[in-house]
Design a protein around this motif. Structure first.
Motif, PDB file in Angstrom:
ATOM      1  N   MET A 170       0.855  -1.182   0.000  1.00 17.18           N
ATOM      2  CA  MET A 170       0.000   0.000   0.000  1.00 17.18           C
ATOM      3  C   MET A 170       0.892   1.233   0.000  1.00 17.18           C
ATOM      4  O   MET A 170       1.872   1.297   0.747  1.00 17.18           O
ATOM      5  CB  MET A 170      -0.918  -0.004   1.225  1.00 17.18           C
ATOM      6  CG  MET A 170      -1.874   1.178   1.279  1.00 17.18           C
ATOM      7  SD  MET A 170      -2.839   1.200   2.814  1.00 17.18           S
ATOM      8  CE  MET A 170      -3.789  -0.307   2.620  1.00 17.18           C
ATOM      9  N   SER A 176      -2.799   9.487   5.900  1.00 15.88           N
ATOM     10  CA  SER A 176      -3.951   8.653   5.496  1.00 15.88           C
ATOM     11  C   SER A 176      -4.214   7.593   6.565  1.00 15.88           C
ATOM     12  O   SER A 176      -3.282   7.004   7.123  1.00 15.88           O
ATOM     13  CB  SER A 176      -3.669   7.990   4.145  1.00 15.88           C
ATOM     14  OG  SER A 176      -2.571   7.110   4.260  1.00 15.88           O
ATOM     15  N   PRO A 177      -5.478   7.365   6.898  1.00 17.37           N
ATOM     16  CA  PRO A 177      -5.817   6.382   7.950  1.00 17.37           C
ATOM     17  C   PRO A 177      -5.308   4.985   7.637  1.00 17.37           C
ATOM     18  O   PRO A 177      -4.883   4.255   8.534  1.00 17.37           O
ATOM     19  CB  PRO A 177      -7.349   6.439   7.989  1.00 17.37           C
ATOM     20  CG  PRO A 177      -7.713   7.768   7.418  1.00 17.37           C
ATOM     21  CD  PRO A 177      -6.671   8.061   6.383  1.00 17.37           C
ATOM     22  N   GLU A 178      -5.346   4.600   6.346  1.00 14.09           N
ATOM     23  CA  GLU A 178      -4.904   3.242   5.998  1.00 14.09           C
ATOM     24  C   GLU A 178      -3.412   3.051   6.281  1.00 14.09           C
ATOM     25  O   GLU A 178      -2.989   2.034   6.845  1.00 14.09           O
ATOM     26  CB  GLU A 178      -5.185   2.955   4.521  1.00 14.09           C
ATOM     27  CG  GLU A 178      -6.662   2.920   4.158  1.00 14.09           C
ATOM     28  CD  GLU A 178      -7.226   4.308   3.910  1.00 14.09           C
ATOM     29  OE1 GLU A 178      -6.446   5.297   4.025  1.00 14.09           O
ATOM     30  OE2 GLU A 178      -8.433   4.413   3.634  1.00 14.09           O
ATOM     31  N   ILE A 179      -2.608   4.071   5.902  1.00  8.63           N
ATOM     32  CA  ILE A 179      -1.165   3.966   6.139  1.00  8.63           C
ATOM     33  C   ILE A 179      -0.869   3.992   7.640  1.00  8.63           C
ATOM     34  O   ILE A 179      -0.030   3.232   8.142  1.00  8.63           O
ATOM     35  CB  ILE A 179      -0.433   5.124   5.433  1.00  8.63           C
ATOM     36  CG1 ILE A 179      -0.551   4.949   3.896  1.00  8.63           C
ATOM     37  CG2 ILE A 179       1.030   5.189   5.850  1.00  8.63           C
ATOM     38  CD1 ILE A 179       0.160   3.754   3.343  1.00  8.63           C
ATOM     39  N   ASP A 181      -2.808   3.011  10.041  1.00  8.89           N
ATOM     40  CA  ASP A 181      -3.224   1.741  10.650  1.00  8.89           C
ATOM     41  C   ASP A 181      -2.151   0.669  10.449  1.00  8.89           C
ATOM     42  O   ASP A 181      -1.843  -0.107  11.369  1.00  8.89           O
ATOM     43  CB  ASP A 181      -4.547   1.279  10.021  1.00  8.89           C
ATOM     44  CG  ASP A 181      -5.081   0.039  10.687  1.00  8.89           C
ATOM     45  OD1 ASP A 181      -5.353   0.085  11.900  1.00  8.89           O
ATOM     46  OD2 ASP A 181      -5.225  -0.999   9.991  1.00  8.89           O
ATOM     47  N   LEU A 182      -1.546   0.661   9.257  1.00  6.96           N
ATOM     48  CA  LEU A 182      -0.469  -0.302   9.004  1.00  6.96           C
ATOM     49  C   LEU A 182       0.762   0.016   9.861  1.00  6.96           C
ATOM     50  O   LEU A 182       1.428  -0.890  10.376  1.00  6.96           O
ATOM     51  CB  LEU A 182      -0.099  -0.293   7.518  1.00  6.96           C
ATOM     52  CG  LEU A 182      -1.152  -0.863   6.559  1.00  6.96           C
ATOM     53  CD1 LEU A 182      -0.681  -0.712   5.115  1.00  6.96           C
ATOM     54  CD2 LEU A 182      -1.423  -2.324   6.874  1.00  6.96           C
TER      55      LEU A 182
END
Length: 319
Positions: A170, A176-179, A181-182
């Protein structure tokens, strides 16, 4: 049967005394040997001539002498060899079978069943080609775990269910929330390099003034840095966590307590020294002064004791 044996048995055959097991080979040899047939014909011719002569009754003395000579001649005959005995026994056995249809049927049935059994045994035990390995929904990636095994009855086939870890990538902004979270998951990764890099990125976000929340549920970047400061086994990771928590020492009691705990108990002197620097904005706090006073007298490292003492002097609160 050869000529010598045939001629020895001609008289027996002529008078019907030849054993049944020798009759077949005898007749077969006569059919192929002209000399032996001529000898047998000579006996027939002699018998015909003798039949024309008047029959004279032999004297008892002559009969007795003839029997005596016959017994002596029979005693001179050597016993039959092994091959002859086997041949004789074989023809005798064939003769028994020939005259015993039930026994012959039984032997035929036994032979048929035995052959059938041997054929089935060979088929059952012959090498079988291995079944090819088949996949359903095959994907790339390491196997994560085995979820089930199904055995096929009376077979070597087995079905294994498993989950495969599919690697993905990713790319996105640190905000960004996705990054994020990872990255929060990477802060507790088993690989030391991943944890160090992740905590360094999260600390940079906090120092840059970006969102560095600490939720009540323990989630958020600040909470992740607190966990790293308290529990990560790598001193370098704990130092990076301290750097990220620096902006919140004065406003977050949880952060302040974590820094004081690091100053008191962290086994690494560099981490304890960095903790003293972070506490500068809150030197007037009573809990901070108490910890600095304890460390200035009890820490095993003289540099840390001196640094703690100087911090207390700067605050003008030495008792």
């Amino acid at each position: 049967m050869k000529c010598e044996a045939t001629r020895d048995n001609i008289l027996l055959a002529y008078y019907g005394e030849l054993p049944d097991e020798l009759a077949g080979p005898f007749e077969q040899h006569l059919a192929e040997c002209e000399e032996c047939r001529a000898e047998l014909n000579a006996i027939h011719a002699l018998e015909q001539r003798l039949a024309l002569l008047p029959v004279v009754e032999p004297s008892p003395n002559l009969i007795a002498q003839s029997r005596l000579r016959l017994d002596e001649a029979l005693d001179m005959i050597p016993p039959h060899g092994l091959f002859s005995r086997l041949r004789t026994n074989f023809f005798a056995w064939v003769g028994h079978v020939r005259h015993a249809p039930a026994l012959a049927t039984l032997l035929l049935g036994v032979g048929f069943l035995g052959g059938n059994f041997v054929d089935k045994y060979q088929v059952a035990h012959q090498p079988r080609p291995k079944a090819p390995v088949m996949f359903t929904n095959q994907t790339q990636g390491a196997i994560a775990n085995i979820t089930g095994i199904v055995e096929t009855p009376d077979s070597e086939l087995v079905q294994v269910h498993y989950n495969r870890v599919v690697p993905e990538t990713m790319e996105g902004s640190l905000d960004s929330p996705e990054i994020r979270d990872l990255l929060l998951k990477g802060a507790t990764a088993s690989t030391e390099g991943i944890r160090s890099q992740t905590v360094s990125l999260l600390a940079s976000e906090c120092k840059a003034g970006h969102s560095c929340t600490s939720g009540d549920d323990g989630k958020g970047i600040r909470s992740a840095l607190l966990v790293s400061l308290r529990y990560d086994k790598d001193a370098g990771v704990r130092l990076k966590a301290l750097e990220g928590l620096q902006p919140y020492v004065g406003q977050d009691q949880r952060v302040r307590d974590a820094v004081l705990e690091a100053l008191m108990r962290d086994p690494n002197a560099q981490v304890r020294t960095a903790a003293i620097g972070l506490l500068e904005p809150v030197h007037q706090d009573s809990s901070v002064r108490q910890v600095l006073r304890t460390v200035s007298t009890q820490d095993e490292n003289p540099y840390i004791r001196t640094a703690s003492f100087n911090a207390l002097q700067d605050a003008g609160s030495i008792q």
